[in-house]
Design a protein around this motif. Structure first.
Motif, PDB file in Angstrom:
ATOM      1  N   LEU A  69     -15.664  34.935  28.161  1.00 25.63           N
ATOM      2  CA  LEU A  69     -15.501  33.582  29.096  1.00 25.63           C
ATOM      3  C   LEU A  69     -14.243  32.624  28.520  1.00 25.63           C
ATOM      4  N   ALA A  70     -14.293  32.683  27.283  1.00 26.45           N
ATOM      5  CA  ALA A  70     -13.118  31.622  26.848  1.00 26.45           C
ATOM      6  C   ALA A  70     -11.955  32.106  26.709  1.00 26.45           C
ATOM      7  N   THR A  71     -11.737  33.247  26.844  1.00 27.54           N
ATOM      8  CA  THR A  71     -10.304  33.959  27.022  1.00 27.54           C
ATOM      9  C   THR A  71      -9.630  33.512  28.489  1.00 27.54           C
ATOM     10  N   LEU A  72     -10.550  33.296  29.599  1.00 30.58           N
ATOM     11  CA  LEU A  72      -9.878  33.165  30.766  1.00 30.58           C
ATOM     12  C   LEU A  72      -9.492  31.605  31.262  1.00 30.58           C
ATOM     13  N   HIS A  73      -8.636  31.119  30.263  1.00 28.13           N
ATOM     14  CA  HIS A  73      -8.100  29.868  30.453  1.00 28.13           C
ATOM     15  C   HIS A  73      -7.289  29.755  31.637  1.00 28.13           C
ATOM     16  N   GLY A  74      -7.419  28.802  32.513  1.00 28.04           N
ATOM     17  CA  GLY A  74      -6.658  28.667  33.733  1.00 28.04           C
ATOM     18  C   GLY A  74      -6.821  29.408  34.967  1.00 28.04           C
ATOM     19  N   GLU A  75      -7.892  30.570  34.644  1.00 27.43           N
ATOM     20  CA  GLU A  75      -8.386  31.375  35.573  1.00 27.43           C
ATOM     21  C   GLU A  75      -9.553  30.924  36.666  1.00 27.43           C
ATOM     22  N   ARG A  76      -9.617  31.442  37.693  1.00 31.14           N
ATOM     23  CA  ARG A  76     -10.709  31.109  38.611  1.00 31.14           C
ATOM     24  C   ARG A  76     -12.010  32.241  38.088  1.00 31.14           C
TER      25      ARG A  76
ATOM     26  N   ARG B  88     -11.962  40.814  36.804  1.00 29.88           N
ATOM     27  CA  ARG B  88     -12.695  41.350  35.783  1.00 29.88           C
ATOM     28  C   ARG B  88     -14.359  40.699  36.184  1.00 29.88           C
ATOM     29  N   ILE B  89     -15.014  41.750  35.456  1.00 29.75           N
ATOM     30  CA  ILE B  89     -16.632  41.612  35.805  1.00 29.75           C
ATOM     31  C   ILE B  89     -16.938  41.326  34.311  1.00 29.75           C
ATOM     32  N   ILE B  90     -17.747  40.367  34.008  1.00 25.30           N
ATOM     33  CA  ILE B  90     -18.506  40.072  32.701  1.00 25.30           C
ATOM     34  C   ILE B  90     -19.823  40.337  32.858  1.00 25.30           C
TER      35      ILE B  90
ATOM     36  N   ALA C 254     -37.365  40.369  15.753  1.00 26.52           N
ATOM     37  CA  ALA C 254     -36.268  39.844  15.117  1.00 26.52           C
ATOM     38  C   ALA C 254     -34.849  40.659  15.519  1.00 26.52           C
ATOM     39  N   GLY C 255     -35.185  41.996  15.200  1.00 25.05           N
ATOM     40  CA  GLY C 255     -33.728  42.859  15.350  1.00 25.05           C
ATOM     41  C   GLY C 255     -33.515  42.783  17.053  1.00 25.05           C
ATOM     42  N   SER C 256     -34.393  42.756  17.775  1.00 27.96           N
ATOM     43  CA  SER C 256     -34.110  42.735  19.382  1.00 27.96           C
ATOM     44  C   SER C 256     -33.563  41.461  19.750  1.00 27.96           C
ATOM     45  N   LEU C 257     -33.996  40.515  19.014  1.00 28.57           N
ATOM     46  CA  LEU C 257     -33.360  39.152  19.549  1.00 28.57           C
ATOM     47  C   LEU C 257     -32.058  38.877  18.817  1.00 28.57           C
ATOM     48  N   ALA C 258     -31.688  39.383  17.681  1.00 32.92           N
ATOM     49  CA  ALA C 258     -30.430  39.449  17.283  1.00 32.92           C
ATOM     50  C   ALA C 258     -29.462  40.287  17.959  1.00 32.92           C
ATOM     51  N   SER C 259     -29.878  41.302  18.767  1.00 28.40           N
ATOM     52  CA  SER C 259     -29.007  42.091  19.549  1.00 28.40           C
ATOM     53  C   SER C 259     -28.697  41.177  20.805  1.00 28.40           C
ATOM     54  N   PHE C 260     -29.783  40.558  21.218  1.00 28.35           N
ATOM     55  CA  PHE C 260     -29.440  39.512  22.357  1.00 28.35           C
ATOM     56  C   PHE C 260     -28.587  38.222  22.316  1.00 28.35           C
ATOM     57  N   CYS C 261     -28.797  37.590  21.124  1.00 24.43           N
ATOM     58  CA  CYS C 261     -27.872  36.592  20.707  1.00 24.43           C
ATOM     59  C   CYS C 261     -26.427  37.168  20.485  1.00 24.43           C
ATOM     60  N   GLU C 262     -26.470  38.385  20.052  1.00 22.13           N
ATOM     61  CA  GLU C 262     -24.790  38.790  19.660  1.00 22.13           C
ATOM     62  C   GLU C 262     -24.077  38.857  21.148  1.00 22.13           C
ATOM     63  N   GLU C 263     -25.064  39.705  22.194  1.00 21.65           N
ATOM     64  CA  GLU C 263     -24.433  40.043  23.243  1.00 21.65           C
ATOM     65  C   GLU C 263     -23.946  38.608  24.174  1.00 21.65           C
ATOM     66  N   PHE C 264     -24.734  37.633  23.917  1.00 21.63           N
ATOM     67  CA  PHE C 264     -24.233  36.532  24.542  1.00 21.63           C
ATOM     68  C   PHE C 264     -23.272  35.950  23.889  1.00 21.63           C
ATOM     69  N   SER C 265     -23.255  36.025  22.699  1.00 24.19           N
ATOM     70  CA  SER C 265     -21.906  35.539  22.036  1.00 24.19           C
ATOM     71  C   SER C 265     -20.806  35.914  22.432  1.00 24.19           C
ATOM     72  N   LEU C 266     -20.826  37.248  22.765  1.00 27.24           N
ATOM     73  CA  LEU C 266     -19.550  38.337  23.163  1.00 27.24           C
ATOM     74  C   LEU C 266     -19.156  37.739  24.678  1.00 27.24           C
TER      75      LEU C 266
ATOM     76  N   SER D 136     -17.908  27.188  24.841  1.00 24.08           N
ATOM     77  CA  SER D 136     -17.272  27.647  23.582  1.00 24.08           C
ATOM     78  C   SER D 136     -17.961  28.839  23.044  1.00 24.08           C
ATOM     79  N   ALA D 137     -17.291  29.873  22.267  1.00 26.54           N
ATOM     80  CA  ALA D 137     -17.690  31.042  21.790  1.00 26.54           C
ATOM     81  C   ALA D 137     -18.232  30.750  20.603  1.00 26.54           C
ATOM     82  N   ARG D 138     -18.182  29.421  19.983  1.00 26.94           N
ATOM     83  CA  ARG D 138     -18.941  29.037  18.671  1.00 26.94           C
ATOM     84  C   ARG D 138     -20.204  28.421  18.825  1.00 26.94           C
ATOM     85  N   HIS D 139     -21.189  29.399  19.132  1.00 26.56           N
ATOM     86  CA  HIS D 139     -22.605  28.788  19.088  1.00 26.56           C
ATOM     87  C   HIS D 139     -23.691  30.082  18.646  1.00 26.56           C
TER      88      HIS D 139
END
Length: 418
Positions: free
Chosen positions: A321-328, A410-412, A304-316, A7-10
C-alpha cells in the motif's frame, strides 16, 4: 490533497487504551478444563468492536476500543479471550448479523443441514432445540424433522418472535433459560451453529442441556475451528464477540467433561477457512470410560509460528500500500470484520476513496473510529487506474473476480491464503 497511506514500519503491537469500563470480568481459568495454566499468545490493546455500522462519525464515541488478549490453555489446548465484555455492549441495538441476510452464513447453515441430514437419515425427533437460532433460518430448513422445535436467542428479547408452525422462539441468553419450564420435556436433538464461541462459560449451559436431554440424545455443534485458524494464520478472526476458540482437542475434552460420547466431526472449509462441526451424544446407560485422546492440542510454539506468518503478511500488505503514492485506492468488501483488518494494518483507512460493497443496505454506512464510508458501485463504475485492497477476506474469491471485472489496476490481499 494526497491521502496518507499506512506506514510500512510497524510490528504487531499497538498503543494501549485504558478505557476498559465495558469489561465484565477477566477470565483467569480455562472454560473447558478449569486449569489456570493460561498463557497470553496475542495481546490486542485498544481493540475495536466488530459488526457495528453507523451513519454519523459522532456515534463512534458510543463504541470505544477495549483492551483484549488471546489466551492458550497449556493443559487442554483451548483458546479463549482474557476479557469477557458486557453482552449488552457487544450485542447492542446496532449489532448487524442476521443469518438469512448473509450469503456466507446461509451457505454455512446449508452445509450444517446437509451434515445433520447425513447423521440423522431416516430418523425423526420429538423435541429439537437450537441454541442461537438467530432469525430461524436453520430451524425452518429442518422443521419437518421434529414434532416440536425450540429456538433460543437473545436477539428476540425486545422483539415479538414470529409464529412458525411447530417452531417456538425463546428470546433469552442461553444462561437465562429454564429448560424444564420453557421446553417442557427432554430434547432428543440439540443443535448450535456459531453460538458457544460467544458464551462466557459454555460448559455450564451444555451441562444443563445434557442433564435434561433424553438418553441417547444427539448434540451437533458448530464453532470456528482454532486448528484451522492456526493452519492458515487467520488471527483477523480473533475479536471481542468470540470469547472461545475450540480446538479439536479442547472440544474432545469438553465432551468428556460433560459425560458425552464423541460421534464424529467434519470441517466446512468454505466458511471462515474451516469451521468445525462436532457430533456427540448423551449415553443411553452408564457413562463409558474415557478413551485415549484422539487429537493433539495446540502448543504455544505452534501459535507463535502461525502468528509470525500473520504479522509478516500484514507487513507486506502495508508495504504494498505504501508504494501507491498519489493513486486512488479502494477497499472492497464492507464486511462486519473489517475493523480487525484496519487494526492489523495500523490504519483508520483514511487513505481509501471509500469501501466498495455490492449490498445496497450498507451504502452510506461506516464503522466506529474509521474514516472510510461504504459505497455501492454505480452500474457504470470502473476501477480502471485504481487499486483495491480486499477487506472482506471470507468473500475474497468473489471480490477478486469482481475487481477484475471492474478493471482494477492492482488487487492487494492482506493474507495470501483464504
Amino acid at each position: 490533497m494526497q491521502k496518507k497511506l499506512p506506514s510500512a514500519r510497524h510490528d504487531c503491537s499497538r498503543r494501549r487504551d485504558m478505557n476498559n469500563q465495558f469489561v465484565k470480568k477477566e477470565k483467569v481459568s480455562c472454560s473447558v478444563c478449569g486449569s489456570r495454566d493460561l498463557q497470553a499468545v496475542l495481546e490486542l490493546p485498544a481493540f475495536p468492536l466488530t459488526s457495528i455500522y453507523i451513519k454519523d462519525p459522532a456515534e463512534s464515541a458510543d463504541y470505544p476500543n477495549v483492551d483484549q488478549a488471546l489466551m492458550l490453555c497449556l493443559r487442554c489446548g483451548h483458546g479463549q479471550l482474557r476479557f469477557f465484555l458486557e453482552p449488552d455492549f457487544v450485542y447492542g441495538p446496532l449489532y448487524w448479523h442476521r443469518s438469512s441476510a448473509s450469503p456466507i452464513a446461509t451457505s454455512g447453515n446449508d452445509f450444517f443441514a446437509e451434515f445433520l441430514g447425513r447423521l440423522t437419515a431416516g430418523k425423526a425427533f420429538r423435541k429439537i432445540v437450537e441454541v442461537g437460532c438467530n432469525d430461524l433460518y436453520l430451524l425452518r430448513k429442518i422443521a419437518a424433522k421434529g414434532d416440536e422445535l425450540f429456538g433460543i436467542d437473545p436477539i428476540w428479547k425486545q422483539r415479538q418472535p414470529p409464529a412458525e408452525g411447530n417452531i417456538r422462539v425463546i428470546g433469552k441468553f442461553i444462561e437465562e433459560v429454564d429448560f424444564q419450564k420453557e421446553i417442557g420435556g427432554a430434547p432428543d436433538l440439540v443443535l448450535s451453529v456459531h453460538t458457544f464461541e460467544h458464551v462466557d462459560e459454555p460448559k455450564e449451559p451444555l451441562r444443563r442441556l445434557m442433564e435434561v436431554a433424553a438418553p441417547g440424545a444427539l448434540f451437533v455443534i458448530e464453532v470456528p475451528g482454532f486448528d484451522t485458524l492456526l493452519e492458515i494464520s487467520r488471527f483477523d478472526q480473533v475479536f471481542h464477540q468470540h470469547v472461545q476458540y475450540f480446538s479439536l482437542a479442547s472440544m474432545e475434552r469438553l465432551i468428556g467433561e460433560l459425560g458425552g460420547e464423541y460421534v464424529t466431526h467434519t470441517f466446512n472449509y468454505g466458511y471462515w477457512g474451516g469451521t468445525m462441526l462436532v457430533a456427540f451424544q448423551k449415553p443411553r446407560g452408564a457413562r463409558v470410560s474415557a478413551s485415549a485422546p484422539r487429537f493433539s492440542r495446540p502448543t504455544p510454539e505452534l501459535v507463535a509460528g502461525s502468528l509470525a506468518s500473520f504479522c509478516e503478511e500484514f507487513s507486506l500488505a502495508r508495504k504494498a500500500l505504501a508504494t501507491l503514492h498519489g493513486e486512488r485506492v479502494y477497499g472492497y468488501g464492507g464486511a462486519q470484520m473489517l475493523p480487525t483488518i484496519a487494526y492489523h494494518l495500523k490504519s483508520d483507512l483514511s487513505f481509501f476513496e471509500c469501501v466498495l460493497d455490492d449490498n445496497p443496505d450498507r451504502d452510506g454506512l461506516r464503522y466506529p473510529h474509521l474514516s472510510a464510508v461504504i459505497r455501492k458501485p454505480a452500474d457504470d463504475f470502473s476501477l480502471e487506474g485504481a487499486s483495491v485492497l480486499v477487506t472482506a477476506l471470507d468473500s475474497a474469491r468473489g471480490i477478486v473476480k469482481r475487481a477484475i471485472e471492474l478493471k482494477a489496476k492492482r488487487i492487494i490481499m492482506p493474507l495470501r491464503m483464504f
